[in-house]
Design a protein around this motif. Structure first.
Motif, PDB file in Angstrom:
ATOM      1  N   GLU A  47       0.788  -1.173   0.106  1.00 30.99           N
ATOM      2  CA  GLU A  47       0.028   0.138   0.009  1.00 30.99           C
ATOM      3  C   GLU A  47       0.977   1.138   0.118  1.00 30.99           C
ATOM      4  O   GLU A  47       2.008   1.192   0.582  1.00 30.99           O
ATOM      5  CB  GLU A  47      -1.047   0.016   1.298  1.00 30.99           C
ATOM      6  CG  GLU A  47      -2.159  -0.647   1.193  1.00 30.99           C
ATOM      7  CD  GLU A  47      -1.993  -2.075   1.505  1.00 30.99           C
ATOM      8  OE1 GLU A  47      -0.973  -2.510   2.019  1.00 30.99           O
ATOM      9  OE2 GLU A  47      -2.655  -3.185   1.265  1.00 30.99           O
ATOM     10  N   HIS A  48       0.317   2.037  -0.650  1.00 27.51           N
ATOM     11  CA  HIS A  48       1.053   3.570  -0.490  1.00 27.51           C
ATOM     12  C   HIS A  48       1.247   4.063   0.727  1.00 27.51           C
ATOM     13  O   HIS A  48       0.171   4.009   1.535  1.00 27.51           O
ATOM     14  CB  HIS A  48       0.408   4.447  -1.484  1.00 27.51           C
ATOM     15  CG  HIS A  48       1.117   5.730  -1.947  1.00 27.51           C
ATOM     16  ND1 HIS A  48       1.271   6.744  -1.040  1.00 27.51           N
ATOM     17  CD2 HIS A  48       1.749   5.916  -3.225  1.00 27.51           C
ATOM     18  CE1 HIS A  48       1.951   7.811  -1.561  1.00 27.51           C
ATOM     19  NE2 HIS A  48       2.138   7.398  -2.852  1.00 27.51           N
ATOM     20  N   LEU A 194      -4.238  10.815  -1.986  1.00 28.00           N
ATOM     21  CA  LEU A 194      -3.829  10.284  -3.526  1.00 28.00           C
ATOM     22  C   LEU A 194      -4.773  10.858  -4.455  1.00 28.00           C
ATOM     23  O   LEU A 194      -5.918  10.966  -4.076  1.00 28.00           O
ATOM     24  CB  LEU A 194      -4.021   8.773  -3.238  1.00 28.00           C
ATOM     25  CG  LEU A 194      -2.791   7.975  -2.436  1.00 28.00           C
ATOM     26  CD1 LEU A 194      -3.053   6.446  -2.348  1.00 28.00           C
ATOM     27  CD2 LEU A 194      -1.428   8.286  -2.772  1.00 28.00           C
ATOM     28  N   GLU A 203      -3.342   5.325  -7.019  1.00 24.72           N
ATOM     29  CA  GLU A 203      -2.601   4.406  -6.195  1.00 24.72           C
ATOM     30  C   GLU A 203      -3.058   3.764  -5.103  1.00 24.72           C
ATOM     31  O   GLU A 203      -2.366   3.375  -4.254  1.00 24.72           O
ATOM     32  CB  GLU A 203      -1.235   5.237  -5.828  1.00 24.72           C
ATOM     33  CG  GLU A 203      -0.564   5.877  -7.080  1.00 24.72           C
ATOM     34  CD  GLU A 203       0.595   6.471  -6.880  1.00 24.72           C
ATOM     35  OE1 GLU A 203       1.758   5.946  -6.759  1.00 24.72           O
ATOM     36  OE2 GLU A 203       0.752   7.997  -6.756  1.00 24.72           O
ATOM     37  N   ASP A 207       0.010  -0.462  -4.814  1.00 26.62           N
ATOM     38  CA  ASP A 207       0.563   0.477  -5.749  1.00 26.62           C
ATOM     39  C   ASP A 207       0.503   0.231  -7.306  1.00 26.62           C
ATOM     40  O   ASP A 207      -0.199   0.946  -7.989  1.00 26.62           O
ATOM     41  CB  ASP A 207       1.699   1.334  -5.279  1.00 26.62           C
ATOM     42  CG  ASP A 207       2.916   0.377  -5.230  1.00 26.62           C
ATOM     43  OD1 ASP A 207       2.757  -0.846  -5.397  1.00 26.62           O
ATOM     44  OD2 ASP A 207       4.017   0.690  -5.027  1.00 26.62           O
ATOM     45  N   ILE A 220       2.357   5.592 -13.482  1.00 28.67           N
ATOM     46  CA  ILE A 220       2.996   5.831 -12.207  1.00 28.67           C
ATOM     47  C   ILE A 220       4.487   5.427 -12.243  1.00 28.67           C
ATOM     48  O   ILE A 220       5.178   5.970 -11.599  1.00 28.67           O
ATOM     49  CB  ILE A 220       2.169   4.751 -11.271  1.00 28.67           C
ATOM     50  CG1 ILE A 220       0.710   5.077 -10.679  1.00 28.67           C
ATOM     51  CG2 ILE A 220       3.063   4.621  -9.789  1.00 28.67           C
ATOM     52  CD1 ILE A 220      -0.042   3.952 -10.182  1.00 28.67           C
ATOM     53  N   ARG A 227       9.270   2.801  -8.677  1.00 24.00           N
ATOM     54  CA  ARG A 227       8.042   2.084  -8.247  1.00 24.00           C
ATOM     55  C   ARG A 227       7.809   1.022  -8.738  1.00 24.00           C
ATOM     56  O   ARG A 227       7.101   0.087  -8.408  1.00 24.00           O
ATOM     57  CB  ARG A 227       6.758   3.267  -8.453  1.00 24.00           C
ATOM     58  CG  ARG A 227       6.975   4.646  -7.800  1.00 24.00           C
ATOM     59  CD  ARG A 227       6.876   4.711  -6.463  1.00 24.00           C
ATOM     60  NE  ARG A 227       5.473   4.183  -6.073  1.00 24.00           N
ATOM     61  CZ  ARG A 227       4.331   5.007  -6.014  1.00 24.00           C
ATOM     62  NH1 ARG A 227       4.240   5.962  -6.330  1.00 24.00           N
ATOM     63  NH2 ARG A 227       3.146   4.213  -5.461  1.00 24.00           N
TER      64      ARG A 227
END
Ligand code: SF4
Length: 285
Positions: A47-48, A194, A203, A207, A220, A227
């Motif tokens: 997860e972001h 986000l 995201e 992500d 992204i 990333r």
């Protein structure tokens, strides 16, 4: 009766997204007695950071305990963590890939099942809850404007998990769609930090989830190549050690690999114009 009213022991599976948090707020607002409510957040490790912060902030601002869970490859099968001790570099996700020896994909989404659904059930059973004799209600944040997901859940046959829980979709039952959720967050003093496109958080959830549209994943990566590192590494390692070299070593065999996307981003080649609809999963929004 309001679809947000609790009928007994109830688990709210909180994805860490705006929709899920909206559902939580409605449940808090429609029940005076919250002693039957358990709010659980299953962290995959991908997860972001903004999602993790949002989960923390919802719990703090709304004074509701949220239990953070993570998959572990041990006898217990899960760990209870918090915002300070949680995994932030895909460790639970990587552990289940190593155990399975192949990668999840749009057909076999074992990440959702093993990292979220199963650990929630294991946690509930560790508390003596969610038995076949006394299934809990499981609130899931599927909106009224997601009819295919609503139908899918409603048509779902009995599984080992669903025998112990009754899936409830209060947002769908209340007719709440993306507009209600958007309007709600526009009026709040805090938000998930986000960005969104057409009400979907770019995201949100993991992500670079392979269920997101290709152009979304690529954009992204194009904004920050690093990333893609974790996703590309999983494909590389699984290719060299997995039982299923080839298809089992790619999250999507119908797309470029994550490494290829990173390489394309390097030369700023905008080859990805596929506009697709994100596939939904239990992970929610
Ligand atoms: S968000 Fe995507 S990658 Fe993450 S657990 Fe759900 S389906 Fe798997």
């Amino acid at each position: 009766m309001s679809p947000y009213r609790l009928r007994g022991k109830t688990v709210l599976s909180f994805s860490g997204g705006r929709t899920s948090a909206y559902m939580l707020r409605q449940v808090l607002d429609h029940n005076e007695d919250l002693s039957d409510l358990l709010v659980l957040f299953a962290n995959t490790g991908k997860e972001h950071p903004a999602t993790l912060e949002f989960v923390r902030e919802c719990a703090e601002r709304w004074a509701v305990p949220i239990t953070w869970l993570e998959y572990r490859d041990d006898e217990k099968g899960f760990a209870v963590v918090d915002v300070d001790t949680c995994s932030r570099d895909g460790e639970p996700f990587e552990a289940i890939i190593r155990k399975r020896k192949y990668l999840p994909n749009p057909v076999t989404r074992f990440c959702t099942i093993d990292l979220k659904i199963r650990i929630i059930h294991k946690y509930l059973r560790s508390l003596g809850l969610s038995t076949e004799e006394e299934p809990v209600d499981m609130l899931t944040g599927i909106r009224a404007d997601e009819p295919r997901r609503v139908v899918k859940i409603r048509n779902r046959g009995s599984t080992s998990e669903s025998k112990h829980a009754t899936m409830i979709m209060p947002l769908a039952d209340a007719g709440a769609g993306v507009q209600e959720v958007t309007d709600f967050w526009a009026a709040q003093p805090f938000d998930l930090m986000l960005s969104t496109v057409n009400g979907r958080t770019l995201e949100g959830n993991c992500d670079l989830c392979f269920l997101k549209p290709l152009n979304q994943v690529y954009s992204i990566i194009a904004s920050d190549r690093s990333r893609g590192d974790w996703w590309a590494m999983q494909e590389r390692v699984t290719q060299s050690t997995g039982q299923f070299a080839g298809d089992g070593a790619r999250f999507r065999k119908d797309r470029p690999s994550y490494q290829q996307m990173m390489d394309y981003a390097e030369i700023q080649f905008d080859l990805f114009t596929e506009i697709g609809e994100a596939m939904g999963c239990f992970c929610g929004d």
